[in-house]
Structures are given as C-alpha cells and as structure tokens.
Design an enzyme around this catalytic site. Structure first.
Site, PDB file in Angstrom:
ATOM      1  N   ASP A 161       5.330 -18.602  23.136  1.00 33.44           N
ATOM      2  CA  ASP A 161       5.424 -17.262  22.453  1.00 33.44           C
ATOM      3  C   ASP A 161       4.101 -16.613  22.074  1.00 33.44           C
ATOM      4  OD1 ASP A 161       6.965 -15.420  21.279  1.00 33.44           O
ATOM      5  OD2 ASP A 161       7.364 -16.322  19.405  1.00 33.44           O
TER       6      ASP A 161
ATOM      7  N   LYS B  49       4.185 -19.564   4.663  1.00 31.67           N
ATOM      8  CA  LYS B  49       5.175 -19.317   5.287  1.00 31.67           C
ATOM      9  C   LYS B  49       6.460 -20.296   4.973  1.00 31.67           C
ATOM     10  CE  LYS B  49       6.769 -19.119  10.695  1.00 31.67           C
ATOM     11  NZ  LYS B  49       6.292 -19.293  11.678  1.00 31.67           N
TER      12      LYS B  49
ATOM     13  N   LYS C  64      11.463 -14.207  12.415  1.00 34.10           N
ATOM     14  CA  LYS C  64      12.997 -14.577  12.914  1.00 34.10           C
ATOM     15  C   LYS C  64      13.470 -15.290  11.711  1.00 34.10           C
ATOM     16  CE  LYS C  64      15.688 -14.892  16.705  1.00 34.10           C
ATOM     17  NZ  LYS C  64      16.064 -15.939  17.709  1.00 34.10           N
ATOM     18  N   PHE C  65      13.053 -16.233  11.299  1.00 34.04           N
ATOM     19  CA  PHE C  65      13.556 -17.256  10.251  1.00 34.04           C
ATOM     20  C   PHE C  65      12.971 -17.089   8.796  1.00 34.04           C
ATOM     21  CE2 PHE C  65      14.131 -19.547  14.384  1.00 34.04           C
ATOM     22  CZ  PHE C  65      15.442 -19.400  14.662  1.00 34.04           C
ATOM     23  N   GLY C  66      11.784 -16.970   8.758  1.00 33.28           N
ATOM     24  CA  GLY C  66      11.157 -17.098   7.534  1.00 33.28           C
ATOM     25  C   GLY C  66      10.163 -15.846   7.125  1.00 33.28           C
ATOM     26  N   SER C  67       9.592 -15.985   6.064  1.00 34.88           N
ATOM     27  CA  SER C  67       8.926 -15.019   5.565  1.00 34.88           C
ATOM     28  C   SER C  67       7.507 -15.458   4.973  1.00 34.88           C
ATOM     29  CB  SER C  67       9.510 -14.142   4.426  1.00 34.88           C
ATOM     30  OG  SER C  67      10.265 -14.959   3.659  1.00 34.88           O
ATOM     31  N   VAL C  68       6.369 -14.682   5.253  1.00 26.06           N
ATOM     32  CA  VAL C  68       5.054 -15.267   5.167  1.00 26.06           C
ATOM     33  C   VAL C  68       4.371 -14.225   3.886  1.00 26.06           C
ATOM     34  CG1 VAL C  68       2.899 -15.533   5.918  1.00 26.06           C
ATOM     35  CG2 VAL C  68       4.868 -15.921   7.446  1.00 26.06           C
TER      36      VAL C  68
ATOM     37  N   GLY D 153       4.138 -10.760   5.922  1.00 24.10           N
ATOM     38  CA  GLY D 153       4.969 -10.534   7.229  1.00 24.10           C
ATOM     39  C   GLY D 153       6.331 -10.950   7.247  1.00 24.10           C
TER      40      GLY D 153
HETATM   41  P1  ADP Z   1       7.947 -16.091  12.988  1.00 22.51           P
HETATM   42  O1  ADP Z   1       8.138 -17.597  13.536  1.00 22.51           O
HETATM   43  O2  ADP Z   1       9.032 -15.936  12.156  1.00 22.51           O
HETATM   44  O3  ADP Z   1       7.603 -15.027  13.992  1.00 22.51           O
HETATM   45  P2  ADP Z   1       5.220 -15.930  12.244  1.00 22.51           P
HETATM   46  O4  ADP Z   1       4.372 -17.245  11.807  1.00 22.51           O
HETATM   47  O5  ADP Z   1       4.946 -15.246  13.362  1.00 22.51           O
HETATM   48  O6  ADP Z   1       6.517 -16.087  11.806  1.00 22.51           O
HETATM   49  O7  ADP Z   1       4.573 -15.081  11.131  1.00 22.51           O
HETATM   50  C1  ADP Z   1       5.211 -13.774  11.004  1.00 22.51           C
HETATM   51  C2  ADP Z   1       4.137 -12.846  10.534  1.00 22.51           C
HETATM   52  O8  ADP Z   1       3.470 -13.292   9.243  1.00 22.51           O
HETATM   53  C3  ADP Z   1       3.071 -12.857  11.481  1.00 22.51           C
HETATM   54  O9  ADP Z   1       3.314 -11.896  12.394  1.00 22.51           O
HETATM   55  C4  ADP Z   1       1.832 -12.197  10.439  1.00 22.51           C
HETATM   56  O10 ADP Z   1       1.965 -10.777  10.197  1.00 22.51           O
HETATM   57  C5  ADP Z   1       2.019 -12.995   9.329  1.00 22.51           C
HETATM   58  N1  ADP Z   1       1.404 -14.160   9.191  1.00 22.51           N
HETATM   59  C6  ADP Z   1       1.844 -15.395   9.630  1.00 22.51           C
HETATM   60  N2  ADP Z   1       0.966 -16.462   9.364  1.00 22.51           N
HETATM   61  C7  ADP Z   1      -0.234 -15.588   8.770  1.00 22.51           C
HETATM   62  C8  ADP Z   1      -1.476 -16.185   8.294  1.00 22.51           C
HETATM   63  N3  ADP Z   1      -1.724 -17.527   8.528  1.00 22.51           N
HETATM   64  N4  ADP Z   1      -2.197 -15.322   7.617  1.00 22.51           N
HETATM   65  C9  ADP Z   1      -1.915 -13.917   7.673  1.00 22.51           C
HETATM   66  N5  ADP Z   1      -0.542 -13.326   7.898  1.00 22.51           N
HETATM   67  C10 ADP Z   1       0.192 -14.552   8.536  1.00 22.51           C
HETATM   68 MG    MG Z   2       5.851 -14.791  15.252  1.00 22.68          MG
HETATM   69 MG    MG Z   3       8.376 -18.626  15.164  1.00 20.14          MG
END
Ligand code: ADP
Ligand code: MG
Ligand code: MG
Length: 263
Positions: A124, A36, A17-21, A14
């Site tokens: 959020d 992340k 806004k700032f990072g990628s996962v 995923g």
């Molecule tokens: P942001 O702060 O940039 O919104 P998130 O923490 O919401 O970042 O993570 C962005 C996306 O990454 C999530 O909507 C999800 O699709 C994926 N993701 C984040 N954490 C996990 C995790 N622990 N397991 C699986 N997918 C994840």
């Molecule tokens: Mg998020």
């Molecule tokens: Mg966030």
C-alpha cells in the site's frame, strides 16, 4: 495496564479505513506519540503489529512503541510523525524539483529495499502512508496490508489503492515488485504533478493500468529530464521480470546525480 493509565489522549491525527489515529502523551516521560486504534475483530491487526515489530530496525519505518488491548480494540502506540503526510506536502507544493524528488525517492527506496530484504511486501505504498518527521525525513507507515512472503512465493489477493496498484496485482499473481510499481506511480506524481494512470471509473482506471502505453518521449513529459524519464519508464514496466529492483533504482544515474552521497 490500560492505555489510559500510561498515556493522555490528544487531538486526532488522521482517520483510515478501520481505525483512527490520535496524538497521545506519555504520563511517565511527557513524550508525544501517535496512537492508532483498531477494532479487535480484524484478524489483520495481529499481522500489522507483528510486521511493525519485525521491521523496527530501520530509521525509515514508523517505530511501534507499545501495544495495548482492551475489550474491543487494540491500541498501537507509535512514534509521532509531526511533519504530517507526504500527500499533503504534494498538494501544497504541486510538483517537486528533481533534486527534492530524487532525495525523497531515495529514502523511500531504501526503506522499501529494507522491507523486501526482511521478507515483507508493503502492498500500500502511496503518499497517504508516507509520513514526515519534524525535520522532513520520510517514515513509511501503515503496515495494515503488508505481508511476509518467502523467497519466490507469490500473492494473489487484490490489495492496495486503485491508482497505485500494479498491473500484475489486477491479474492476481504478484510479489515484491508491486511495491516498486506503486513507488513509480508516486515518483510520477512528484515529478509531473499528476498521477500517470487515471480513469472516470474504477474499470477505466484498471484498464489504463493494464494496457495504457506511457510514451515518455511525448510532449507531456518534456519538463522532466531525460534520465528521470528513463527511470520512470524502467519502473512503470508491465513485465515484472524486466521492471527494475530497489537496488537498481538506487544505482540509476538520475538517483546518483541528485542524491547526496554518504560515505
Ligand atoms: P489506515 O490503515 O486506516 O490507512 P494509517 O496507519 O495509514 O491508517 O493512519 C491513518 C492516518 O493517520 C495517516 O494517514 C496519518 O495522517 C495519521 N497517522 C498514522 N500514523 C501516524 C504517526 N505515526 N504519526 C502521525 N500521524 C500518523
Ligand atoms: Mg493508510
Ligand atoms: Mg491500513
């Protein structure tokens, strides 16, 4: 250690806004995690890490396994939620049965109650930040906007996602009950299949949130049971003092009727 020493990076999960996962796999154990990556410049990264560590004692919170730091970024290695996001399940299924909605909502309320008891406001709550395990259990994620607040302390900065934001956030004086409102917006989406507040522009949306009267007796909500409408009405209440708490949600008749009791 560098993250490359301990983990093999995999496919993207995923982008926020700032990072990628990304998915990653421990070289030592072979276990898969989610990683992340956040730019170091963000002061909020420290808060996100600190709050995840503070909340690690609940099964409904995504667990932080370890944190790595290099020149320009932080890498947060988290428990992998392989069931994807709740938003994707909602898009696929449209509306949920009351039984399913109540059980998802109960688990969400339990984790929100835990955050609040631990002095944390998530800020959020939305289905993009609610992840699912392989067996379909929910895990609250993304503590990037979360704040620790003392009892009675209030917050003032505008934060959150427009459609889910509580009216008092727009006014600029709010606390834990903002999470309950956002959860109520989500519950509406689960039961009705659409968001309760909409607008052609951000201003129109915010105006609807601040002033639109939701008449839960009208035609639009006839497919939703009376107790469910009663709960929605008690959550989507603009008067913060009158809005119900997580505890009260959990003991609402609709919740008790549909959720399995565990002794
Ligand atoms: P942001 O702060 O940039 O919104 P998130 O923490 O919401 O970042 O993570 C962005 C996306 O990454 C999530 O909507 C999800 O699709 C994926 N993701 C984040 N954490 C996990 C995790 N622990 N397991 C699986 N997918 C994840
Ligand atoms: Mg998020
Ligand atoms: Mg966030």
């Amino acid at each position: 250690n560098k993250i490359e020493d301990d983990y093999v990076m995999g496919e993207a999960l995923g982008k926020g806004k700032f990072g990628s996962v990304f998915m990653c796999r421990s070289k030592l154990t072979g276990v898969e995690f989610a990683c992340k990556t956040l730019p170091k410049g963000e002061e909020t990264v420290h808060r996100e890490v600190e709050i995840m560590q503070h909340l690690s004692g609940h099964p409904g919170v995504v667990t932080l396994q370890s944190v790595y730091e290099n020149g320009e970024s932080f890498h947060l290695v988290m428990e992998l939620c392989s069931g994807g996001r709740l938003i994707d399940r909602m898009t696929k299924e449209g509306r949920f049965s009351e039984h399913t909605a109540a059980n998802i909502f109960k688990d969400l309320m339990l984790v929100i109650q835990y955050c609040h008891d631990m002095g944390v406001v998530h800020r959020d709550i939305k289905p993009e930040n609610i992840l699912l395990t392989a067996s379909g259990k929910i895990k609250l994620a993304d503590f990037g906007l979360a704040m620790r607040i003392a009892n009675g302390q209030s917050l003032s900065g505008l934060a959150g996602s427009p459609a889910y934001v509580a009216p008092e956030v727009l006014i600029g004086d709010y606390g834990k009950k903002t999470d309950i409102w956002s959860a109520g917006v989500l519950l509406h989406a689960l039961l009705v299949g659409v968001l309760p507040f909409q607008g052609d522009s951000l201003d129109a949306l915010f105006e609807a949130i601040k002033s639109m009267k939701l008449d839960f007796h009208s035609e639009k909500w006839q497919s939703v049971s009376k107790p469910a409408r009663d709960l929605l009405e008690r959550i989507l209440t603009r008067d913060v003092a009158a809005r119900i708490t997580a505890e009260e949600v959990l003991s609402h008749p609709w919740m008790l009727f549909y959720t399995e009791r565990t002794l």
